[in-house]
Design a protein around this motif. Structure first.
Motif, PDB file in Angstrom:
ATOM      1  N   GLU B  73       0.831  -1.203   0.000  1.00  0.00           N
ATOM      2  CA  GLU B  73       0.000   0.000   0.000  1.00  0.00           C
ATOM      3  C   GLU B  73       0.871   1.260   0.000  1.00  0.00           C
ATOM      4  N   ALA B  74       1.954   1.248   0.776  1.00  0.00           N
ATOM      5  CA  ALA B  74       2.841   2.409   0.805  1.00  0.00           C
ATOM      6  C   ALA B  74       3.472   2.634  -0.562  1.00  0.00           C
ATOM      7  N   ALA B  75       3.843   1.541  -1.257  1.00  0.00           N
ATOM      8  CA  ALA B  75       4.454   1.696  -2.586  1.00  0.00           C
ATOM      9  C   ALA B  75       3.485   2.376  -3.540  1.00  0.00           C
ATOM     10  N   VAL B  76       2.208   1.935  -3.538  1.00  0.00           N
ATOM     11  CA  VAL B  76       1.234   2.531  -4.460  1.00  0.00           C
ATOM     12  C   VAL B  76       0.975   3.988  -4.110  1.00  0.00           C
ATOM     13  N   ILE B  77       0.808   4.290  -2.800  1.00  0.00           N
ATOM     14  CA  ILE B  77       0.526   5.674  -2.411  1.00  0.00           C
ATOM     15  C   ILE B  77       1.681   6.582  -2.811  1.00  0.00           C
ATOM     16  N   LEU B  78       2.914   6.112  -2.608  1.00  0.00           N
ATOM     17  CA  LEU B  78       4.053   6.968  -2.935  1.00  0.00           C
ATOM     18  C   LEU B  78       4.150   7.190  -4.438  1.00  0.00           C
ATOM     19  N   ALA B  79       3.783   6.159  -5.246  1.00  0.00           N
ATOM     20  CA  ALA B  79       3.753   6.372  -6.700  1.00  0.00           C
ATOM     21  C   ALA B  79       2.727   7.435  -7.054  1.00  0.00           C
ATOM     22  N   VAL B  80       1.537   7.368  -6.407  1.00  0.00           N
ATOM     23  CA  VAL B  80       0.510   8.383  -6.672  1.00  0.00           C
ATOM     24  C   VAL B  80       1.013   9.772  -6.282  1.00  0.00           C
ATOM     25  N   VAL B  81       1.733   9.859  -5.153  1.00  0.00           N
ATOM     26  CA  VAL B  81       2.251  11.156  -4.719  1.00  0.00           C
ATOM     27  C   VAL B  81       3.227  11.710  -5.746  1.00  0.00           C
ATOM     28  N   VAL B  82       4.114  10.841  -6.266  1.00  0.00           N
ATOM     29  CA  VAL B  82       5.090  11.318  -7.251  1.00  0.00           C
ATOM     30  C   VAL B  82       4.377  11.799  -8.508  1.00  0.00           C
ATOM     31  N   VAL B  83       3.357  11.041  -8.972  1.00  0.00           N
ATOM     32  CA  VAL B  83       2.613  11.447 -10.174  1.00  0.00           C
ATOM     33  C   VAL B  83       1.895  12.769  -9.936  1.00  0.00           C
ATOM     34  N   ALA B  84       1.246  12.902  -8.769  1.00  0.00           N
ATOM     35  CA  ALA B  84       0.529  14.140  -8.464  1.00  0.00           C
ATOM     36  C   ALA B  84       1.490  15.312  -8.400  1.00  0.00           C
ATOM     37  N   TYR B  85       2.672  15.070  -7.867  1.00  0.00           N
ATOM     38  CA  TYR B  85       3.650  16.152  -7.790  1.00  0.00           C
ATOM     39  C   TYR B  85       4.089  16.583  -9.190  1.00  0.00           C
ATOM     40  N   ARG B  86       4.268  15.589 -10.103  1.00  0.00           N
ATOM     41  CA  ARG B  86       4.694  15.936 -11.458  1.00  0.00           C
ATOM     42  C   ARG B  86       3.587  16.694 -12.200  1.00  0.00           C
ATOM     43  N   MET B  87       2.318  16.304 -11.957  1.00  0.00           N
ATOM     44  CA  MET B  87       1.231  16.942 -12.688  1.00  0.00           C
ATOM     45  C   MET B  87       0.903  18.314 -12.146  1.00  0.00           C
ATOM     46  N   HIS B  88       0.944  18.466 -10.832  1.00  0.00           N
ATOM     47  CA  HIS B  88       0.458  19.706 -10.224  1.00  0.00           C
ATOM     48  C   HIS B  88       1.534  20.520  -9.533  1.00  0.00           C
ATOM     49  N   ASP B  89       2.737  19.989  -9.414  1.00  0.00           N
ATOM     50  CA  ASP B  89       3.797  20.641  -8.649  1.00  0.00           C
ATOM     51  C   ASP B  89       3.336  20.961  -7.233  1.00  0.00           C
ATOM     52  N   ASP B  90       2.518  20.107  -6.665  1.00  0.00           N
ATOM     53  CA  ASP B  90       1.967  20.422  -5.354  1.00  0.00           C
ATOM     54  C   ASP B  90       1.481  19.114  -4.729  1.00  0.00           C
ATOM     55  N   VAL B  91       1.600  18.999  -3.414  1.00  0.00           N
ATOM     56  CA  VAL B  91       1.095  17.794  -2.774  1.00  0.00           C
ATOM     57  C   VAL B  91       0.037  18.140  -1.729  1.00  0.00           C
ATOM     58  N   ASP B  92      -0.573  19.322  -1.861  1.00  0.00           N
ATOM     59  CA  ASP B  92      -1.683  19.665  -0.978  1.00  0.00           C
ATOM     60  C   ASP B  92      -2.926  18.930  -1.470  1.00  0.00           C
ATOM     61  N   VAL B  93      -3.458  17.998  -0.642  1.00  0.00           N
ATOM     62  CA  VAL B  93      -4.524  17.131  -1.144  1.00  0.00           C
ATOM     63  C   VAL B  93      -5.814  17.901  -1.392  1.00  0.00           C
ATOM     64  N   SER B  94      -5.997  19.095  -0.781  1.00  0.00           N
ATOM     65  CA  SER B  94      -7.228  19.838  -1.049  1.00  0.00           C
ATOM     66  C   SER B  94      -7.185  20.508  -2.416  1.00  0.00           C
ATOM     67  N   GLU B  95      -5.990  20.527  -3.060  1.00  0.00           N
ATOM     68  CA  GLU B  95      -5.886  21.104  -4.411  1.00  0.00           C
ATOM     69  C   GLU B  95      -6.044  20.042  -5.486  1.00  0.00           C
ATOM     70  N   LEU B  96      -6.013  18.774  -5.099  1.00  0.00           N
ATOM     71  CA  LEU B  96      -6.062  17.706  -6.103  1.00  0.00           C
ATOM     72  C   LEU B  96      -7.514  17.362  -6.388  1.00  0.00           C
ATOM     73  N   LYS B  97      -8.037  17.876  -7.513  1.00  0.00           N
ATOM     74  CA  LYS B  97      -9.452  17.670  -7.812  1.00  0.00           C
ATOM     75  C   LYS B  97      -9.658  16.766  -9.012  1.00  0.00           C
ATOM     76  N   SER B  98      -8.569  16.394  -9.714  1.00  0.00           N
ATOM     77  CA  SER B  98      -8.748  15.699 -10.996  1.00  0.00           C
ATOM     78  C   SER B  98      -9.251  14.276 -10.817  1.00  0.00           C
ATOM     79  N   LEU B  99      -9.217  13.725  -9.612  1.00  0.00           N
ATOM     80  CA  LEU B  99      -9.768  12.395  -9.398  1.00  0.00           C
ATOM     81  C   LEU B  99     -11.267  12.443  -9.141  1.00  0.00           C
ATOM     82  N   GLY B 100     -11.811  13.637  -8.860  1.00  0.00           N
ATOM     83  CA  GLY B 100     -13.244  13.750  -8.585  1.00  0.00           C
ATOM     84  C   GLY B 100     -14.047  13.525  -9.864  1.00  0.00           C
ATOM     85  N   GLY B 101     -15.301  13.080  -9.732  1.00  0.00           N
ATOM     86  CA  GLY B 101     -16.102  12.753 -10.905  1.00  0.00           C
ATOM     87  C   GLY B 101     -16.646  13.971 -11.620  1.00  0.00           C
TER      88      GLY B 101
END
Lengths: 169, 101
Positions: B73-101
């Motif tokens: 689980e930690a491996a998958v979460i950290l991969a998601v964090v790296v991808v989110a950082y590359r896409m948004h240059d930010d790891v604030d979870v309240s700014e990550l809206k692209s997973l919402g429907g």
């Protein structure tokens, strides 16, 4: 009379809780990751005190050897000044602390009210030979399933990183 | 003399710290830390109950499975964090809206 086990327990408990708090409250996330590794190490010490050396060694190998290093690697990979900020209002912090205190107090009250814990005595420690018997016996299907889950997790992590590289010029 | 209660208190305190992190923090890495703390608190409970209340090593076996699952689980979460950082240059979870429907 102060037993050596009591001192070891208190030390390990302090390492666990102190490491956890510093993991969340350290200004630099790198220091937070190191505090989290200390917390994992304290948990492994508690496992040793509970006569479960096999699980304790497993905890050290997997958590400190793999997970903590993976977290440190990620933190350093995406390390920039902007993402280190930790905007936190005093109201949010107060609500969080209240939630944690209420939760811990309700757990403590439940433990104090339980009769089961008072009658609990340490018997002979369970041998780790039993772990092998469980894994080879009734838990064999779970072990197979776990292998599939881990393979899926590794493949998923690789796919996530790969797709992103392709659609970003 | 250390009793079962003492281990449960340590576990409850670790759980409470983890919940505090989940409630207050907005940084994805701190949320990963919090989730790991919750899993560790549950593992302490498994081992303590097994030591005091059960003669076989059932709890230890379950904790081995739990540790392996937490690592995946930690491996998958950290991969998601790296991808989110590359896409948004930010790891604030309240700014990550692209997973919402």
């Amino acid at each position: 009379m102060v037993d050596i086990n009591d001192i070891a327990f208190l030390g390990m408990a302090a390492v666990v809780i102190g490491g956890a708090i510093s993991a969340l409250e350290a200004k630099e996330i790198v220091y937070g990751a190191i505090g989290l590794a200390f917390s994992f190490f304290g948990v492994a010490g508690l496992f040793f005190l509970l006569d479960s050396p096999f699980v304790a060694v497993f905890q050290i190998t997997v958590y400190i050897g793999a997970v903590a290093v993976l977290i440190l690697f990620t933190v350093m990979l995406v390390r920039e000044g902007r993402w280190m900020r930790d905007s936190l209002g005093s109201l949010e912090r107060l609500v969080g602390i209240l939630t944690a205190v209420v939760l811990a107090a309700s757990f403590a009250l439940a433990f104090a009210a339980s009769d089961l814990l008072k009658s609990a005595e340490q018997s002979t420690p369970p041998s780790f030979v039993g772990i092998g018997q469980f894994i080879a016996g009734p838990f064999a299907p779970a072990l197979e399933l776990l292998a599939l889950v881990l393979a899926a997790a590794i493949l998923g992590a690789m796919m996530l990183a790969k797709v992103e590289r392709k659609d970003r010029p | 003399m250390i009793t079962l209660d003492d281990y449960l208190f340590v576990s409850a305190a670790l759980f409470a710290v983890g919940v505090y992190g989940l409630v207050t923090k907005r940084n994805a890495m701190r949320l990963v830390f919090s989730v790991e703390m919750l899993i560790n608190a549950a593992n302490i409970n498994f081992i303590a109950f097994n030591r005091y209340l059960w003669p076989a090593a059932l709890g230890q076996t379950l904790v081995l499975f739990s540790i392996a699952l937490a690592a995946g689980e930690a491996a998958v979460i950290l991969a998601v964090v790296v991808v989110a950082y590359r896409m948004h240059d930010d790891v604030d979870v309240s700014e990550l809206k692209s997973l919402g429907g």
